[in-house]
Design an enzyme around this catalytic site. Sequence first.
Site, PDB file in Angstrom:
ATOM      1  N   CYS A 101       3.628  -7.082 -23.337  1.00 59.53           N
ATOM      2  CA  CYS A 101       3.272  -6.597 -21.997  1.00 59.53           C
ATOM      3  C   CYS A 101       4.328  -6.915 -20.947  1.00 59.53           C
ATOM      4  O   CYS A 101       4.107  -6.699 -19.768  1.00 59.53           O
ATOM      5  CB  CYS A 101       1.917  -7.164 -21.573  1.00 59.53           C
TER       6      CYS A 101
ATOM      7  N   HIS B  59       0.820  -1.201   0.000  1.00 58.51           N
ATOM      8  CA  HIS B  59       0.000   0.000   0.000  1.00 58.51           C
ATOM      9  C   HIS B  59       0.862   1.262   0.000  1.00 58.51           C
ATOM     10  O   HIS B  59       0.615   2.206  -0.721  1.00 58.51           O
ATOM     11  CB  HIS B  59      -0.792   0.040   1.306  1.00 58.51           C
TER      12      HIS B  59
END
Length: 532
Positions: A490, A187
């Site tokens: 990707c 986070h």
Amino acid sequence: MGVEGARRMIRIAGAPAAPGLAQGRLHRPGARRRAERRPGAPADERAALARAIASARVELEQLAARSGEGEAAGILQFQLALLEDEALTAPAFAAIDTGTAADAAWRGALDEQIADYERAEDAYFRGRAADLQDLRERVLDRLAGAADAAIPANAILAAEDLAPSKFLAIDWRGGGLVLGRGSPTSHLAILARARGIPVVVGIDAAACDGHGHALLDGYTGELVLDPDEPTRRAFAERMERDRSRQAAEAEYLARPAVTGAGERIWVTVNLGSLEELDGIDASHTDGVGLVRTEFLFQDRHGLPDEEEQFRAYRRILDWAGGRPVIVRTLDAGGDKPIPGLTRTGETNPFLGVRGVRISLRHPEVFAIQLRALARAAAHGPLRIMVPMVTVPEEMARVRWLLDEAVAGTRAAVRPPLGMMVEVPAAALAIDRFEADFYSIGSNDLIQYLAAASRDEPELAPLAKPSPALWRILKDIAEHGRRTGCEVSLCGDLAGDPAAIPALLDCGLRKLSVAPAALASVKAAIASYGRSS
Ligand code: PEP
Ligand code: MG
């Protein structure tokens, strides 16, 4: 962690978690010791706890007002909602009534809730346990009358860990962060990246004790303690160059990617979690080129059910606002173990039962994911991509299972089904594979071509693009052009501005990159083919 020293200057290698450069005085917030309260009369203890909660609320409201929207606001609003919740505070007040001091009562009540959150089935709730710990400490500080120690401007903060609300309270202008714990996908790293604050993780904060000045490199993960004068000067010059580069690149972020010769290139983003969406403006992208769905399966007890997966895929489609979203089916195994699903004790996990090999061996788990995807596809242009395809039969089998999922959910549409091209056996015989689109996974393709592990730093000189890779990329792009089948890339190679000219030379016109690389990749595309 490697340490090499020359007199007082010390270089420490950590892991980069948020890019950028910072230099300044080291700041080490000491672990705070609070004196325990002696229990007073219950009425006094109640009043003290009520005051502490009220002042914690004011602090959080002030932080929320400064933080704007997104991930940060979500964390703070959640903590504010907890403070309003009687179910959280009532047990603490009840303990006070039995003679417990306010601090012990608060700690006891919160510890019980934290344990509940940590045991939760749902990964979202388990992730919120850190917010409760943060809230517990904030109210305990207020009870002890402790103020948040001010962090000087332009400081390099070194700590073992840092709570998100503490992070948000700091004025980071010019500063950086060194953490013992954490990872690039934590986070905190996501918050830091969104604010352009360099972070390096995996460095024991105690190693900074006794040092005054530091240079922090969020690109390479290096921390230099007490740099000598030439090192400082060279770093200051790098910072200057970095600032000018970023300012120049930022000009490209909001524009579509176009080469210097005027050709439009599609640039999408790779996602490894839902939290990342808060830090990206969808209009800066051409969609999502890779959703690594492993995030839904990792760090949790039990596997996600159809509903939880459907909600996650739908959230990404809503965010993308009509732009295409390529969701990759579970790529477990290799370096991404999932308890209860992946095998333990494989001699060579990267060459083992991973990606589609796992999904096909667990059709009951795979069916849930395909059903969730088939349902989500009714809400936007979703495409499904299969990882680690090695033989055409795997694609045929997945197509059959997808048809079953579409029929079983009565989905209105059957989403396009594409494949990752990351195993040499598929890359070299691409014409044998029936797929609606191809996306090249250069991370794995490079390691399998070179027979050199992608996470062995010592083999980095081997595990990099080779003439064999460029030849294969060219062939696949050419096959796509001939057949009209879309080809993108990707892997992380697409996010390296230095590799852009070679990728475009190969004929690739669709690239999917980490969100932080959007501006620099668009800038590199703009200078390709520019006549000077
Ligand atoms: C790749 O292999 O390039 C890729 C995009 O997949 P991952 O890095 O998740 O293996
Ligand atoms: Mg891969």
